[in-house]
Write a protein that holds these residues in place. Structure first.
Motif, PDB file in Angstrom:
ATOM      1  N   ALA A 112      22.608  38.848  66.564  1.00  0.00           N
ATOM      2  CA  ALA A 112      24.008  39.274  66.491  1.00  0.00           C
ATOM      3  C   ALA A 112      24.712  38.745  65.245  1.00  0.00           C
ATOM      4  CB  ALA A 112      24.754  38.805  67.746  1.00  0.00           C
ATOM      5  N   MET A 113      24.008  37.947  64.438  1.00  0.00           N
ATOM      6  CA  MET A 113      24.629  37.403  63.230  1.00  0.00           C
ATOM      7  C   MET A 113      24.928  38.518  62.232  1.00  0.00           C
ATOM      8  SD  MET A 113      22.407  33.864  62.788  1.00  0.00           S
ATOM      9  CE  MET A 113      23.195  33.399  61.233  1.00  0.00           C
ATOM     10  N   GLU A 114      26.106  38.469  61.607  1.00  0.00           N
ATOM     11  CA  GLU A 114      26.533  39.500  60.671  1.00  0.00           C
ATOM     12  C   GLU A 114      26.009  39.264  59.260  1.00  0.00           C
ATOM     13  OE1 GLU A 114      30.743  39.299  61.072  1.00  0.00           O
ATOM     14  OE2 GLU A 114      30.774  40.399  62.987  1.00  0.00           O
ATOM     15  N   ARG A 115      25.571  38.044  58.964  1.00  0.00           N
ATOM     16  CA  ARG A 115      25.046  37.718  57.647  1.00  0.00           C
ATOM     17  C   ARG A 115      24.106  36.526  57.788  1.00  0.00           C
ATOM     18  NH1 ARG A 115      30.214  36.481  58.331  1.00  0.00           N
ATOM     19  NH2 ARG A 115      30.833  34.273  58.236  1.00  0.00           N
ATOM     20  N   PRO A 116      23.173  36.371  56.866  1.00  0.00           N
ATOM     21  CA  PRO A 116      22.250  35.234  56.937  1.00  0.00           C
ATOM     22  C   PRO A 116      22.989  33.902  56.822  1.00  0.00           C
ATOM     23  CG  PRO A 116      21.458  36.898  55.396  1.00  0.00           C
ATOM     24  CD  PRO A 116      22.870  37.263  55.727  1.00  0.00           C
ATOM     25  N   GLY A 117      22.475  32.902  57.508  1.00  0.00           N
ATOM     26  CA  GLY A 117      23.072  31.571  57.449  1.00  0.00           C
ATOM     27  C   GLY A 117      22.249  30.592  58.253  1.00  0.00           C
ATOM     28  N   PRO A 118      22.379  29.302  57.981  1.00  0.00           N
ATOM     29  CA  PRO A 118      21.613  28.295  58.714  1.00  0.00           C
ATOM     30  C   PRO A 118      22.086  28.156  60.153  1.00  0.00           C
ATOM     31  CG  PRO A 118      23.140  27.242  57.184  1.00  0.00           C
ATOM     32  CD  PRO A 118      23.207  28.712  56.907  1.00  0.00           C
ATOM     33  N   ILE A 119      21.175  27.715  61.005  1.00  0.00           N
ATOM     34  CA  ILE A 119      21.465  27.447  62.409  1.00  0.00           C
ATOM     35  C   ILE A 119      20.891  26.080  62.767  1.00  0.00           C
ATOM     36  CG2 ILE A 119      21.558  29.855  63.153  1.00  0.00           C
ATOM     37  CD1 ILE A 119      18.654  29.594  64.011  1.00  0.00           C
TER      38      ILE A 119
END
Length: 274
Positions: A207-214
């Motif tokens: 569901a993330m709208e853009r890449p990013g760390p988790i």
């Protein structure tokens, strides 16, 4: 990119330790255990959560070898876990049937991981409610292999991963994969589930709208019954987002054996950046 990942995986394979070797590497020094050079289990700048939790579990059972079977755990991922670790285990309470053990992992004098493990003897049953059963299984032997572990997730080189659902497409924020440790020698069933249960990324990634760390913040798990068996080491794992907002996701983690019987369920809070 594929070539660089392959080269990284080959180099990692030369230095990686199996989980049994990690356990054998724990050295007791008075009231704590030391582990130096836990190679092959890193996930970016921290150790994969299943491996660090496995080390904590081993420290607990090595310190108190007469504990009954594991029933549940509450785990906090407090800070980055490096390859050099100090582990401590303390009995919080030892009752007639249930014991609580607290473990803490330290790196460079900083607390990085803390867990409370609940061990309990079986008692005469007073009613029953069987674990949930899946019927729509794609067998791991026929499932599509998941290839190309990211260079920042070297621990995936220690596992076989196969897709349990088709790639892409519309669907809920959930991920389901077959996972098997490549080297399971010497592992007791509870240790294996701890080591493998946190393998998947959160379902909220879909569901993330853009890449990013988790980053996983905690992990609460419950074992469903005493019988922990599966075929050829394959376990079906699922992460599913229950709610995602304000940079956080609440995730349900489930794990089934090859017969479709659920053997472990958990909850996890995940921080989503970017």
């Amino acid at each position: 990119m594929v070539e660089r990942v392959a080269q990284s995986g080959e180099q990692d394979a030369m230095t990686a330790l199996s989980l049994t070797q990690l356990a054998d590497g724990l050295v007791r020094n008075g009231d704590h255990w030391s582990l130096h050079g836990a190679a092959g289990w890193m996930q970016g700048r921290t150790m994969y959560g299943g491996a660090s939790s496995y080390i904590a579990y081993v420290a607990a059972t090595a310190t108190f070898p007469d504990l009954p079977p594991l029933r549940a755990a509450q785990i906090g991922f407090i800070g980055p876990v490096g390859e050099d670790i100090t582990a401590r285990a303390t009995i919080l309470r030892a009752g007639k049937s249930v014991s609580h053990v607290e473990t803490s992992l330290w790196c460079d004098d900083a607390l990085v991981h803390r867990a409370i493990w609940l061990f309990g003897h079986a008692r005469p049953a007073n009613g029953s409610n069987p674990a949930a059963q899946l019927t729509d299984l794609t067998a791991p032997e026929t499932a599509e292999a998941f290839l190309g572990a990211p260079a920042t997730m070297t621990f995936l080189n220690r596992m076989d991963v196969r897709r349990a659902t088709p790639r892409g497409g519309e669907g809920p924020p959930a991920i389901r994969r077959w996972v098997r440790l490549k080297d399971r020698a010497g592992l007791d069933p509870h240790a294996e589930l701890i080591a493998i249960g946190d393998t998947l990324p959160p379902g909220s990634m879909r569901a993330m709208e853009r890449p990013g760390p988790i980053s996983s913040i905690n992990w609460s798990l419950t074992l469903l019954g005493d019988t922990i068996t599966t075929r050829d080491g394959w376990w079906l794992l699922e992460t599913a987002s229950n709610h995602m907002a304000d940079g956080f996701s609440s995730e349900t983690l489930r794990l089934w054996n090859t017969d479709g019987t659920e053997v472990m369920r958990g909850l996890q809070s995940v921080a989503i950046f970017g």
